[in-house]
Design an enzyme around this catalytic site. Structure first.
Site, PDB file in Angstrom:
ATOM      1  N   ASP A   8      31.013  42.161  34.759  1.00  0.00           N
ATOM      2  CA  ASP A   8      31.002  42.445  36.185  1.00  0.00           C
ATOM      3  C   ASP A   8      30.176  41.314  36.820  1.00  0.00           C
ATOM      4  OD1 ASP A   8      31.034  43.931  38.658  1.00  0.00           O
ATOM      5  OD2 ASP A   8      28.955  44.475  38.224  1.00  0.00           O
ATOM      6  N   ASP A  10      28.607  41.323  40.581  1.00  0.00           N
ATOM      7  CA  ASP A  10      27.509  41.768  41.446  1.00  0.00           C
ATOM      8  C   ASP A  10      26.541  42.677  40.688  1.00  0.00           C
ATOM      9  OD1 ASP A  10      28.707  40.479  43.665  1.00  0.00           O
ATOM     10  OD2 ASP A  10      29.978  42.207  44.053  1.00  0.00           O
ATOM     11  N   SER A 113      34.986  42.846  43.959  1.00  0.00           N
ATOM     12  CA  SER A 113      34.743  42.118  45.211  1.00  0.00           C
ATOM     13  C   SER A 113      35.807  41.078  45.544  1.00  0.00           C
ATOM     14  CB  SER A 113      33.379  41.432  45.143  1.00  0.00           C
ATOM     15  OG  SER A 113      33.199  40.622  46.283  1.00  0.00           O
ATOM     16  N   LYS A 114      36.243  41.115  46.801  1.00  0.00           N
ATOM     17  CA  LYS A 114      37.170  40.097  47.294  1.00  0.00           C
ATOM     18  C   LYS A 114      36.439  38.776  47.519  1.00  0.00           C
ATOM     19  CE  LYS A 114      40.594  42.940  49.732  1.00  0.00           C
ATOM     20  NZ  LYS A 114      40.357  44.313  49.277  1.00  0.00           N
ATOM     21  N   ASP A 167      26.708  46.993  35.692  1.00  0.00           N
ATOM     22  CA  ASP A 167      25.480  47.614  36.212  1.00  0.00           C
ATOM     23  C   ASP A 167      25.772  48.899  36.989  1.00  0.00           C
ATOM     24  OD1 ASP A 167      26.703  46.260  38.408  1.00  0.00           O
ATOM     25  OD2 ASP A 167      24.841  46.569  39.518  1.00  0.00           O
TER      26      ASP A 167
HETATM   27  C1  BG6 Z   1      31.502  45.255  43.956  1.00  0.00           C
HETATM   28  C2  BG6 Z   1      30.147  45.650  44.499  1.00  0.00           C
HETATM   29  O1  BG6 Z   1      31.355  44.259  43.002  1.00  0.00           O
HETATM   30  O2  BG6 Z   1      32.368  44.776  44.999  1.00  0.00           O
HETATM   31  C3  BG6 Z   1      30.311  46.629  45.653  1.00  0.00           C
HETATM   32  O3  BG6 Z   1      29.376  46.228  43.471  1.00  0.00           O
HETATM   33  C4  BG6 Z   1      31.244  46.049  46.706  1.00  0.00           C
HETATM   34  O4  BG6 Z   1      29.044  46.894  46.206  1.00  0.00           O
HETATM   35  C5  BG6 Z   1      32.593  45.701  46.054  1.00  0.00           C
HETATM   36  O5  BG6 Z   1      31.463  46.984  47.756  1.00  0.00           O
HETATM   37  C6  BG6 Z   1      33.583  45.097  47.052  1.00  0.00           C
HETATM   38  O6  BG6 Z   1      33.089  43.867  47.497  1.00  0.00           O
HETATM   39  P1  BG6 Z   1      33.691  43.022  48.717  1.00  0.00           P
HETATM   40  O7  BG6 Z   1      32.958  41.706  48.620  1.00  0.00           O
HETATM   41  O8  BG6 Z   1      35.158  42.880  48.477  1.00  0.00           O
HETATM   42  O9  BG6 Z   1      33.393  43.776  49.949  1.00  0.00           O
HETATM   43 MG    MG Z   2      28.089  45.458  39.759  1.00  0.00          MG
END
Ligand code: BG6
Ligand code: MG
Length: 215
Positions: A8, A10, A113-114, A167
């Site tokens: 992962d 973040d 996450s994007k 995490d």
């Molecule tokens: C995850 C994070 O990796 O990505 C989340 O742990 C987050 O907190 C999610 O909401 C989506 O991320 P993003 O950058 O597409 O808004």
């Molecule tokens: Mg994470």
């Protein structure tokens, strides 16, 4: 036998989870919605939209408002991560990635996450990674297993040959649902359901992790 490590992003390789929290907190304050670190725990690892719905906790909102609020939070988040440098990699990460490469393991980043491409660009670790699967993929987000299964397919390994490093509770759930082994990073209250739990990746190597996993 483990042949691939699926990380992962973040909160595992870098502390962007703090920036996600600060972005949501800023939005929540503006909307007058009570939100603190305790509420934020449920948002870890889940998609932007699902995070907003959790934050709103049943408060009614139109699709237009949801879109505007997601965009606003993302603007705050991008503002924070634009300042990142390779110095924002968490302790032990560069060493572990280099060790995995030298030892012949396959490595993927698997994130909801994007913004993954932007963060990876800031961290400059592309050379140590074989495959990236992120929130831009046409697949269900964690806790569904889809992103991890897609990464295994692209790496050319079986789910049973993968170790997921996460995490978030939702991330461990996703790894387990994919039929993979799991390493939880952080407190047991959050990732205690993983096969192995470590506080962070400081001082780890492929050998030390796999030995502890088989423990
Ligand atoms: C995850 C994070 O990796 O990505 C989340 O742990 C987050 O907190 C999610 O909401 C989506 O991320 P993003 O950058 O597409 O808004
Ligand atoms: Mg994470």
């Amino acid at each position: 036998m483990i042949r691939a490590f699926l990380f992962d992003l973040d909160g595992v390789l870098t502390d962007t989870s703090e920036y996600h929290y600060l972005g949501w907190k800023r939005l929540a304050d503006e909307l007058g919605v009570p939100f603190g670190r305790a509420e934020n725990e449920a948002l870890r690892g889940v998609s932007r939209r699902e995070s907003l719905l959790l934050l709103l906790a049943g408060r009614p909102a139109s699709e237009e408002q949801l879109q505007e609020w997601m965009e606003r939070k993302n603007e705050y988040y991008v503002e924070y991560i634009s300042q990142m440098t390779p110095a924002d990699l968490l302790g032990g990460v560069t060493e572990l990635l280099a060790d995995l490469r030298a030892s012949g393991y396959r490595v993927a980043i698997v994130s909801s996450s994007k913004n993954t491409p932007l963060v990876l660009d800031r961290l400059q670790i592309g050379g140590l990674i074989d495959v990236v699967v992120d929130g831009n993929a046409p697949a269900r987000s964690k806790p569904a297993p889809d992103l991890f299964l897609l990464a295994a397919e692209r790496l050319g390994v079986l789910p049973a040959e993968c170790l997921v490093v996460e995490d978030a509770a939702a991330g461990i759930d996703a790894g387990k649902a994919a039929g993979m082994r799991t390493l939880g990073i952080g407190p047991r209250e959050r990732v205690g359901h993983a096969d192995l739990v470590l506080p962070n990746l400081e001082g780890t190597s492929a050998k030390s992790i796999l030995k502890a996993l088989e423990g």
